[in-house]
Design a protein around this motif. Sequence first.
Motif, PDB file in Angstrom:
ATOM      1  N   VAL A 105       0.862  -1.187   0.000  1.00 18.98           N
ATOM      2  CA  VAL A 105       0.000   0.000   0.000  1.00 18.98           C
ATOM      3  C   VAL A 105       0.894   1.231   0.000  1.00 18.98           C
ATOM      4  O   VAL A 105       1.741   1.393   0.885  1.00 18.98           O
ATOM      5  CB  VAL A 105      -0.921   0.016   1.232  1.00 18.98           C
ATOM      6  CG1 VAL A 105      -1.796   1.275   1.211  1.00 18.98           C
ATOM      7  CG2 VAL A 105      -1.791  -1.239   1.283  1.00 18.98           C
ATOM      8  N   LEU A 144       0.910   5.340   0.104  1.00 20.45           N
ATOM      9  CA  LEU A 144       0.136   6.540   0.413  1.00 20.45           C
ATOM     10  C   LEU A 144       1.020   7.764   0.213  1.00 20.45           C
ATOM     11  O   LEU A 144       2.067   7.883   0.844  1.00 20.45           O
ATOM     12  CB  LEU A 144      -0.377   6.491   1.854  1.00 20.45           C
ATOM     13  CG  LEU A 144      -1.265   5.291   2.224  1.00 20.45           C
ATOM     14  CD1 LEU A 144      -1.584   5.301   3.708  1.00 20.45           C
ATOM     15  CD2 LEU A 144      -2.550   5.288   1.407  1.00 20.45           C
ATOM     16  N   MET A 163      -4.544  12.933  -1.029  1.00 20.59           N
ATOM     17  CA  MET A 163      -3.874  11.669  -0.749  1.00 20.59           C
ATOM     18  C   MET A 163      -4.039  10.754  -1.952  1.00 20.59           C
ATOM     19  O   MET A 163      -5.160  10.472  -2.389  1.00 20.59           O
ATOM     20  CB  MET A 163      -4.444  10.996   0.500  1.00 20.59           C
ATOM     21  CG  MET A 163      -3.702   9.735   0.911  1.00 20.59           C
ATOM     22  SD  MET A 163      -2.115  10.078   1.717  1.00 20.59           S
ATOM     23  CE  MET A 163      -2.686  10.443   3.398  1.00 20.59           C
ATOM     24  N   ASN A 166      -3.760   7.122  -3.202  1.00 21.80           N
ATOM     25  CA  ASN A 166      -3.814   5.786  -2.618  1.00 21.80           C
ATOM     26  C   ASN A 166      -3.592   4.748  -3.711  1.00 21.80           C
ATOM     27  O   ASN A 166      -4.373   4.670  -4.666  1.00 21.80           O
ATOM     28  CB  ASN A 166      -5.176   5.537  -1.968  1.00 21.80           C
ATOM     29  CG  ASN A 166      -5.524   6.542  -0.897  1.00 21.80           C
ATOM     30  OD1 ASN A 166      -5.362   6.290   0.285  1.00 21.80           O
ATOM     31  ND2 ASN A 166      -6.019   7.710  -1.305  1.00 21.80           N
ATOM     32  N   ILE A 215      -2.564   0.568  -4.429  1.00 22.90           N
ATOM     33  CA  ILE A 215      -2.411  -0.778  -3.867  1.00 22.90           C
ATOM     34  C   ILE A 215      -2.071  -1.753  -4.984  1.00 22.90           C
ATOM     35  O   ILE A 215      -2.708  -1.730  -6.042  1.00 22.90           O
ATOM     36  CB  ILE A 215      -3.707  -1.231  -3.164  1.00 22.90           C
ATOM     37  CG1 ILE A 215      -4.126  -0.214  -2.097  1.00 22.90           C
ATOM     38  CG2 ILE A 215      -3.532  -2.613  -2.541  1.00 22.90           C
ATOM     39  CD1 ILE A 215      -5.478  -0.512  -1.473  1.00 22.90           C
ATOM     40  N   LYS A 241      -6.365   1.930  -7.234  1.00 23.05           N
ATOM     41  CA  LYS A 241      -5.727   3.241  -7.198  1.00 23.05           C
ATOM     42  C   LYS A 241      -6.814   4.311  -7.254  1.00 23.05           C
ATOM     43  O   LYS A 241      -7.779   4.193  -7.996  1.00 23.05           O
ATOM     44  CB  LYS A 241      -4.733   3.417  -8.354  1.00 23.05           C
ATOM     45  CG  LYS A 241      -5.309   3.253  -9.744  1.00 23.05           C
ATOM     46  CD  LYS A 241      -4.219   3.414 -10.803  1.00 23.05           C
ATOM     47  CE  LYS A 241      -4.770   3.451 -12.216  1.00 23.05           C
ATOM     48  NZ  LYS A 241      -5.254   2.131 -12.675  1.00 23.05           N
ATOM     49  N   GLU A 285      -7.899  11.215  -3.410  1.00 22.18           N
ATOM     50  CA  GLU A 285      -8.892  11.880  -2.571  1.00 22.18           C
ATOM     51  C   GLU A 285      -8.380  13.241  -2.113  1.00 22.18           C
ATOM     52  O   GLU A 285      -7.191  13.411  -1.864  1.00 22.18           O
ATOM     53  CB  GLU A 285      -9.260  11.022  -1.366  1.00 22.18           C
ATOM     54  CG  GLU A 285      -8.125  10.691  -0.433  1.00 22.18           C
ATOM     55  CD  GLU A 285      -8.546   9.750   0.693  1.00 22.18           C
ATOM     56  OE1 GLU A 285      -9.756   9.653   0.970  1.00 22.18           O
ATOM     57  OE2 GLU A 285      -7.663   9.114   1.287  1.00 22.18           O
ATOM     58  N   ASN A 320     -13.448  11.953  -3.420  1.00 15.76           N
ATOM     59  CA  ASN A 320     -12.532  10.993  -4.053  1.00 15.76           C
ATOM     60  C   ASN A 320     -13.145  10.383  -5.308  1.00 15.76           C
ATOM     61  O   ASN A 320     -14.328  10.591  -5.607  1.00 15.76           O
ATOM     62  CB  ASN A 320     -12.125   9.901  -3.054  1.00 15.76           C
ATOM     63  CG  ASN A 320     -13.289   9.042  -2.602  1.00 15.76           C
ATOM     64  OD1 ASN A 320     -13.971   8.418  -3.411  1.00 15.76           O
ATOM     65  ND2 ASN A 320     -13.533   9.009  -1.290  1.00 15.76           N
ATOM     66  N   ASN A 336     -12.730   6.945  -5.794  1.00 11.75           N
ATOM     67  CA  ASN A 336     -12.596   5.529  -5.509  1.00 11.75           C
ATOM     68  C   ASN A 336     -13.854   4.782  -5.945  1.00 11.75           C
ATOM     69  O   ASN A 336     -14.941   5.036  -5.423  1.00 11.75           O
ATOM     70  CB  ASN A 336     -12.361   5.329  -4.000  1.00 11.75           C
ATOM     71  CG  ASN A 336     -12.121   3.881  -3.639  1.00 11.75           C
ATOM     72  OD1 ASN A 336     -11.964   3.020  -4.505  1.00 11.75           O
ATOM     73  ND2 ASN A 336     -12.109   3.584  -2.354  1.00 11.75           N
ATOM     74  N   ILE A 340       0.656   8.574   9.415  1.00 10.57           N
ATOM     75  CA  ILE A 340       0.033   7.447   8.721  1.00 10.57           C
ATOM     76  C   ILE A 340      -0.304   6.332   9.704  1.00 10.57           C
ATOM     77  O   ILE A 340      -1.417   5.794   9.708  1.00 10.57           O
ATOM     78  CB  ILE A 340       0.959   6.906   7.609  1.00 10.57           C
ATOM     79  CG1 ILE A 340       1.137   7.956   6.501  1.00 10.57           C
ATOM     80  CG2 ILE A 340       0.407   5.606   7.035  1.00 10.57           C
ATOM     81  CD1 ILE A 340      -0.132   8.305   5.767  1.00 10.57           C
TER      82      ILE A 340
END
Length: 268
Positions: free
Chosen positions: A91, A93, A106, A108, A110, A123, A126, A142, A144, A203
């Motif tokens: 992950v 960040l 942020m 993100n 993975i 991915k 946000e 975001n 997502n 984090i």
Amino acid sequence: MWTDIGLDETIQPLLIFLGIAAGYFLLVPLLVLATFKAKAHPTVVMFDAASQQMPESIVDYYEQMNEELIEIGFQPEGAAILPDAFENVRVLLTMYINEAEGTSAMLNIIWGFVGDAPVEQQKYLEFMTEISGQEIRGLCTNNNPIPGAFADKEDEPQFRFPHIQSVARLYRCHQELVQRHCLEARRTFTLREKYQGDFKRFIAESVLKEDYEREVRRGTLRYDAPSETFQATFLGAYPITWRSTFPLKHSLAINYKLKGRRLEGELV
């Protein structure tokens, strides 16, 4: 056999289907109950691209998002890898801050591994405007497309636009929502005010541990002191599983897209 108990044989397939469905919805969460273990003190390592084996699609995405964020006034604040958050998964960040607007972003990302080959999993980007002295802690926007394991928090409303891939376009939606909901509120950066810029600690504690602790208060998780892990409760295992599997996962994803498109239309 079916006639012996007074049931028409024509409903046998239906009963079998209902039995399988009941097992799927009621028994699979018990696996989550037994296996969900989130570390209270996860390993956080500052990101070094040269030392990470990443999918090419992730590399391209990371570079593009970085460029687009800088173009609209954001500056990198830190990037960290969680190497053991989940087995065989990485992950990443990466946080950015726009001082003038009082907003952070942020990124993100993975990915996992199939054998030795890295494979993209998720991915998204946000934007977060944190505020103080109000009923809500902040407002998040975001893109997502995948539902999370936990339901949204009432004091951190999330607005999803999974159909938007443009950084500037997504940020415009975020700015409009901030104008609507918390224009006059005092803005803050938890990373700087509470953690004095210590990104690894931010984090580990704010993004992960504090989030799990809030789920403990909601009854979704419990803290196991001997193993120093957060684990699913009996009742919490069911929504965690259902939000991550068919059909609820797919229904939520469709709803995110429909609501996101409608909301963007209202903001323009």
